[in-house]
Each structure stands twice: as C-alpha cells, then as structure tokens.
Design an enzyme around this catalytic site. Structure first.
Site, short mmCIF file in Angstrom:
data_model
loop_
_atom_site.label_atom_id
_atom_site.label_comp_id
_atom_site.label_asym_id
_atom_site.label_seq_id
_atom_site.Cartn_x
_atom_site.Cartn_y
_atom_site.Cartn_z
N ASN A 263 0.85 -1.19 0.00
CA ASN A 263 0.00 0.00 0.00
C ASN A 263 0.89 1.24 0.00
OD1 ASN A 263 0.51 0.92 2.88
ND2 ASN A 263 -0.23 -1.17 3.21
N LYS B 231 8.67 -16.59 -10.69
CA LYS B 231 7.82 -15.59 -11.32
C LYS B 231 6.68 -16.30 -12.08
CE LYS B 231 7.97 -11.74 -14.49
NZ LYS B 231 8.64 -11.20 -15.67
N PRO C 205 -2.35 -12.03 10.82
CA PRO C 205 -2.67 -11.78 12.23
C PRO C 205 -2.85 -10.29 12.48
CG PRO C 205 -0.36 -12.43 11.95
CD PRO C 205 -1.02 -12.58 10.63
N ILE D 93 -1.86 -7.50 14.54
CA ILE D 93 -0.74 -7.28 15.47
C ILE D 93 -1.18 -6.47 16.68
CG2 ILE D 93 1.59 -6.29 15.65
CD1 ILE D 93 1.80 -6.75 12.56
N PHE E 185 -4.13 3.17 15.42
CA PHE E 185 -4.47 4.15 14.38
C PHE E 185 -5.63 3.57 13.58
CE2 PHE E 185 -1.81 7.89 13.45
CZ PHE E 185 -1.02 7.86 14.58
N LYS F 216 -13.64 0.75 16.02
CA LYS F 216 -12.36 0.02 16.07
C LYS F 216 -11.75 0.08 17.47
CE LYS F 216 -10.59 -0.12 11.44
NZ LYS F 216 -9.95 0.54 10.37
N LYS G 72 -11.05 -3.27 19.72
CA LYS G 72 -9.70 -3.69 20.13
C LYS G 72 -9.39 -3.30 21.57
CE LYS G 72 -7.91 -3.81 15.42
NZ LYS G 72 -6.83 -3.63 14.47
O1 PMT Z 1 2.90 6.16 6.54
P1 PMT Z 1 2.24 7.46 6.11
O2 PMT Z 1 2.33 7.71 4.63
O3 PMT Z 1 2.75 8.63 6.93
O4 PMT Z 1 0.67 7.35 6.41
C1 PMT Z 1 0.23 7.26 7.74
C2 PMT Z 1 -0.94 6.27 7.88
C3 PMT Z 1 -2.13 6.77 7.10
C4 PMT Z 1 -0.53 4.88 7.39
C5 PMT Z 1 -1.24 6.22 9.43
O5 PMT Z 1 -1.58 7.49 9.88
C6 PMT Z 1 -2.35 5.25 9.73
O6 PMT Z 1 -3.53 5.55 9.68
N1 PMT Z 1 -1.98 3.98 10.07
C7 PMT Z 1 -2.92 2.87 10.29
C8 PMT Z 1 -3.32 2.30 8.95
C9 PMT Z 1 -4.19 1.11 9.07
O7 PMT Z 1 -3.79 0.05 8.66
O8 PMT Z 1 -5.32 1.30 9.67
P2 PMT Z 1 -6.40 0.12 9.92
O9 PMT Z 1 -7.62 0.88 10.25
O10 PMT Z 1 -6.44 -0.83 8.78
O11 PMT Z 1 -5.83 -0.65 11.17
C10 PMT Z 1 -6.20 -0.32 12.51
C11 PMT Z 1 -5.04 -0.52 13.44
O12 PMT Z 1 -4.71 -1.91 13.53
C12 PMT Z 1 -3.76 0.20 13.06
O13 PMT Z 1 -3.17 0.66 14.26
C13 PMT Z 1 -2.91 -0.89 12.41
O14 PMT Z 1 -1.52 -0.65 12.59
C14 PMT Z 1 -3.36 -2.11 13.20
N2 PMT Z 1 -3.30 -3.38 12.43
C15 PMT Z 1 -4.09 -3.56 11.35
C16 PMT Z 1 -4.06 -4.78 10.69
C17 PMT Z 1 -3.21 -5.81 11.15
N3 PMT Z 1 -3.14 -6.97 10.55
N4 PMT Z 1 -2.42 -5.57 12.22
C18 PMT Z 1 -2.47 -4.39 12.87
O15 PMT Z 1 -1.74 -4.20 13.85
#
Ligand code: PMT
Length: 395
Positions: free
Chosen positions: A209, A288, A304, A306, A322, A336, A340
């Site tokens: 991404n 490939k 998973p 995290i 986040f 969310k 969590k």
């Molecule tokens: O890196 P930049 O270009 O500066 O952009 C910043 C950002 C937009 C990436 C950042 O500000 C942000 O929003 N990060 C979280 C992105 C995200 O994956 O959000 P989510 O809503 O899908 O996930 C929710 C939370 O679970 C996040 O804290 C994520 O780190 C965590 N997560 C999600 C999926 C997973 N398998 N494991 C996780 O730990």
C-alpha cells in the site's frame, strides 16, 4: 519552553559551508532568551566572520586560544559557564577530533574541558558522512554520551544529494530547546510499527500500500525527544533512520508480527501506526508466475492482527491504535477502538494522510474525541504524545 529560556549556550562553529546557517541559529536562540557565547575555529572564520556572529550574539567571539586578554583560560571559563555546548556546523574533521579527545585549538580544548552536555550537528558531503572512519567516530561520540542533531538528507553544497546536510536553523533551535525540556518518557520503552507491509505473490510481485512511514517515523522521533527508549518495527520505506531509535526492518505482516511479539513483553507503550496488509497470498510462488493463463486467481488468507495481539496480552503495554478510514471516520474509528479495547486511537482519512507530509488526526479516548488540526506530521506526533502521556500517567 520556559525553562530553556535562561540557558547559556556555547555555540561552536567549525569550518564548513553550513557555517552561514549558524547566523540564523544564533538569532533564533537569542530570540528564545538564551545567552549565546560563540566560539569559532580558524577555519570557520573563512566561511563567516566573527563580526557577524558577535553582532548577532551580542558578545565578543572566542577564536584564539592564545589571546592574552583572558589569561589563556577561555576554554575553562566558557565551558564552566555553559549549560550546553552546541557544535553547528560540526565538520568530519572536528568530529574526529572530538572522538579522539584531541585539543589543538580553542574550540576543541573547550569541548574537552567541559562539564556540561555536548550537542553536535554534523555537516559534510555524503561520502565523508558515509566513510567508515566518520561512522566509527559518530558511534564513539554517541557512546560517550554526545547528543547528535541530524544530519539530514538532501541537496548538498557540492551539488551531490544524500545524507550529511546540516539541519536547518529552525530545526536546530527546536532541538536545542527540546534538549532542555523535561523528559516525561524517560525510562519508558516505546514500541511502534510504521510503514507498509509487502505480501509476496511470486518472486517479483507483491501486494502493498502507499504508506510512506512518515507518520510512524515522526512519532518515533517525538517519543525520543521526550526521553523514551524507542524500538521501531518498520516496513519497507525510503526514509532515513531516526538517530537514537532502534529500527527493526521487516517486509511482510508475518515478519512484523514476529518482531512485535519479540519486543512486546518488554514495552511500556505500543503504538500501531503501520498500514498492515489484512490479507496475504495463501501460497506465494517461488518463481515468477508466467502470464500464459487467461485468468489468475489468488487465494488470500487473513494476516494476524498485530495490534489486537498486543492489546490482548496478559499484561499489555499501554496501546495506541491508528485507524485509516476513507469514509465515516468517526463512526468506524470509535468502533475500532471499542473492538480492540484500546485506551487511545488516532483516526485519519486515508486518502489525505497516506504518503502526505501533513495530516489531521481525531483522537478517541474514554473522554470522547479531540481534534488535532492539520499540521506537519512531526507537529502532530508531538501533540499526540502529549495527549497520550496524560492517559499513560493516569493508568
Ligand atoms: O505512513 P504514512 O504515509 O505517513 O501514512 C500514515 C498512515 C495513514 C498509514 C497512518 O496514519 C495510519 O492511519 N496507520 C494505520 C493504517 C491502518 O492500517 O489502519 P487500519 O484501520 O487498517 O488498522 C487499525 C489498526 O490496527 C492500526 O493501528 C494498524 O496498525 C493495526 N493493524 C491492522 C491490521 C493488522 N493486521 N495488524 C495491525 O496491527
């Protein structure tokens, strides 16, 4: 910034083109109410005059070790009176002198005779910075308790581009002021994830991404400023590693998970900033994939979560999540946080935040929501941590 305002700084200039930036740095420090005593090497005087530095600092500049006017004790007197010595710019040559304890001019003698902290802002060509000898000297300085300010990466006076550029005066002034601030995260271990993950499809292709890592790296930097011991588990990014932060490089979500599992038990605070892929390819091909078939179907399986794993540990660290949403920010983010069981969650609009230099955050905690208005990511990171510290200290 109140406590920093009465501080006395010895500002040491060595002979590099970035010496011109020391004029603005002096002006900014004086403006903050600091007393600035400038000391220059002979070489620095070829780049900027002592008269300029005297006019801006309001004090005679120290240059000559053999000046009879001060009984030859300027090196002792100036360092004893200082709350910190700041060398900006610090050339590769001067850094080598500091690392080896040489004292063959007034400024190096003053550094050796000090009983106050030393802050060093390296400034040099990228190859000089990358040279094994310079890197060895830098490691020695850090081991000796010297604080490094920068350097930054970017266009250099020689026309090359890379690491070694001195920080801008405003950044240096901020770092010097921050140095004197209280350190509420002193002794606190912060673990954070940043950047994207990359899930292989085959030997050369993958799913990823547009996360740049900027937000997570800014939080790592801000936590470091507040005295924290920072471990940053980073997906692939093009960013320079923040000095003083332990960086664990990972590629896939599975690797990120393994690194977090390894460090989580030891962490006091966990911040999940990474944009972790929710799915990975069930069976990535080692070779490939050939484009012979009309249609290619990939089977994706869940990665998973995290953050959920850390938040559900028997003794979890204080967890900050986040949420990157493309619509209904508040609704999805609040949901969310509940799902969590997080004490704090920072929400942002994915299309505005991802890859950008600026962002806007809405924080959700038990007391409701708090908007952190649009700003550069380091400013936001500092504001987020100030908010987090209040909750962390309460808990
Ligand atoms: O890196 P930049 O270009 O500066 O952009 C910043 C950002 C937009 C990436 C950042 O500000 C942000 O929003 N990060 C979280 C992105 C995200 O994956 O959000 P989510 O809503 O899908 O996930 C929710 C939370 O679970 C996040 O804290 C994520 O780190 C965590 N997560 C999600 C999926 C997973 N398998 N494991 C996780 O730990």
């Amino acid at each position: 910034m109140g406590q920093a305002q009465q501080k006395r700084i010895v500002l040491g200039l060595t002979g590099g083109i970035a010496a011109y930036k020391a004029a603005e740095l002096t002006r900014l420090l004086v403006k903050q109410g600091m007393e600035v005593q400038v000391a220059m090497t002979e070489a620095a005087c070829h780049f900027i005059t002592p008269a300029t530095m005297q006019a801006l600092s309001g004090r005679p500049v120290l240059v000559n070790q053999w000046d009879a006017a001060d009984n030859g004790m300027a090196h002792i007197d100036a360092s004893r009176a200082a709350d910190a010595i700041v060398i900006a710019p610090a050339t590769a040559d001067f850094i080598a002198k500091l690392a080896h304890g040489l004292a063959d001019d007034l400024l190096s003698t003053l550094c050796l005779a000090r009983d106050c902290p030393l802050l060093v802002a390296p400034a040099m060509n990228r190859q000089m910075w990358e040279n094994a000898a310079t890197q060895r000297n830098i490691r020695q300085l850090v081991a000796d308790g010297v604080t490094l300010l920068g350097p930054a990466s970017g266009m250099q006076a020689c026309g090359e581009e890379g690491m070694g550029r001195m920080l801008e005066p405003a950044e240096l002034a901020h770092d010097v002021l921050t140095f004197f601030q209280p350190k509420p995260l002193s002794g606190v271990k912060v673990l954070l994830t940043a950047g994207p993950t990359y899930e292989a499809i085959d030997a050369v292709r993958g799913i990823t991404n547009r996360s740049s890592g900027k937000m997570g790296y800014a939080i790592a930097q801000a936590a470091l400023e507040l005295g924290a011991q920072v471990t940053l588990v980073s997906g692939p990014t093009a960013l320079a590693r923040p000095q003083g932060v332990q960086v664990v490089d990972v590629t896939s979500a599975a690797e990120m998970f393994a690194a977090v599992q390894q460090h989580a038990a030891d962490a006091d605070i966990f911040i999940g900033v990474a944009a972790v892929a929710d799915y990975r390819v069930a069976q990535p091909s080692e070779q490939k994939i050939k484009k012979s078939a009309d249609k290619l179907t990939l089977e994706l399986i869940h990665n998973p979560d995290i953050l959920a794993y850390v938040a559900n540990l028997p003794k979890p660290p204080f967890c900050v999540g986040f949420a990157a949403e493309s619509e209904n920010l508040r609704e999805h983010a609040a949901q969310k946080r509940r799902a969590k069981k997080l004490p704090l969650l920072a929400a942002n609009l994915a299309q505005q935040a991802i890859g950008a230099d600026e962002n806007e955050l809405v924080l959700f905690d038990d007391a409701g929501e708090h908007v952190l208005p649009r700003a550069d990511k380091l400013t936001l990171a500092r504001a987020l941590l100030q908010h987090m510290i209040k909750l962390f200290q309460k808990g």
